[in-house]
Design a protein around this motif. Structure first.
Motif, PDB file in Angstrom:
ATOM      1  N   GLU A  57     -92.155  32.986  43.447  1.00 50.09           N
ATOM      2  CA  GLU A  57     -93.125  32.165  42.730  1.00 50.09           C
ATOM      3  C   GLU A  57     -93.990  31.356  43.677  1.00 50.09           C
TER       4      GLU A  57
ATOM      5  N   GLY B 104     -91.303  27.626  40.988  1.00 53.76           N
ATOM      6  CA  GLY B 104     -89.893  27.778  40.632  1.00 53.76           C
ATOM      7  C   GLY B 104     -89.606  27.615  39.145  1.00 53.76           C
TER       8      GLY B 104
ATOM      9  N   LYS C 153     -86.249  28.260  36.978  1.00 54.07           N
ATOM     10  CA  LYS C 153     -85.685  27.127  36.253  1.00 54.07           C
ATOM     11  C   LYS C 153     -85.334  27.502  34.825  1.00 54.07           C
TER      12      LYS C 153
ATOM     13  N   VAL D 241     -89.430  30.337  46.223  1.00 58.68           N
ATOM     14  CA  VAL D 241     -90.654  29.588  45.985  1.00 58.68           C
ATOM     15  C   VAL D 241     -91.476  29.730  47.261  1.00 58.68           C
TER      16      VAL D 241
END
Length: 169
Positions: free
Chosen positions: A28, A33, A37, A54
């Motif tokens: 990402e 993130g 998540k 990330v």
């Protein structure tokens, strides 16, 4: 789009991955993130999600998941070529069955005439089914673009890869 939608999508994706005995990773940029998540908001997600990347900077994309520096230079971080390499690199680095990659311009700054704020590229890779890329243009503020990107990533993963796979099991 609501939190409920993200919760429902992450549960749906998680249940499918669990049923298939498959794993997923994320790479990402503009979502920072957020996809990882919402996936890990689901209890038991450690069975199908081991890690996410990330990769906000170009250096991180190159160092962590092997995006070619030349690809970044030629096409820019927000491009089909880069998200394809992000998805494939994350798939390889994590040893996962599926990967979702996202790179975009969430705003309010950073846009151009060619790539306005809200431009987001998505890459989806599967060991079995190869790699696809999709582009979307989302309207709204930074938070809205990021949230819509997260929802789109999960929905597309479901529709393009998992739903049909479940039908054949």
């Amino acid at each position: 789009m609501t939190e409920k939608t993200l919760r429902e999508l992450s549960h749906q994706v998680g249940e499918a991955l669990g049923h298939l005995g498959a794993t997923i990773t994320t790479a990402e940029s503009c979502t920072g993130g957020w996809i990882a998540k919402v996936i890990t908001d689901v209890s038991g997600s450690s069975a199908w999600f081991e890690r996410g990347f990330v990769t906000y900077s170009n250096d991180a994309k190159h160092q962590m998941i092997g995006v070619d520096s030349g690809t970044l230079e030629t096409h820019g971080a927000v491009s089909e070529a880069v998200v394809r390499e992000m998805a494939q690199g994350a798939l390889y680095a994590a040893g996962a069955d599926y990967a979702v990659a996202v790179s975009g311009i969430a705003g309010p700054n950073g846009g151009s005439e060619e790539k306005p704020v809200g431009t987001v590229w998505f890459g989806f890779a599967s060991k079995a089914e190869g790699t696809i890329a999709r582009q979307q243009l989302f309207e709204g503020d930074r938070d809205t673009v990021r949230r819509k990107s997260t929802e789109y990533a999960l929905q597309t993963l479901w529709e393009e890869f998992l739903k049909n796979k479940l039908d054949t099991v």
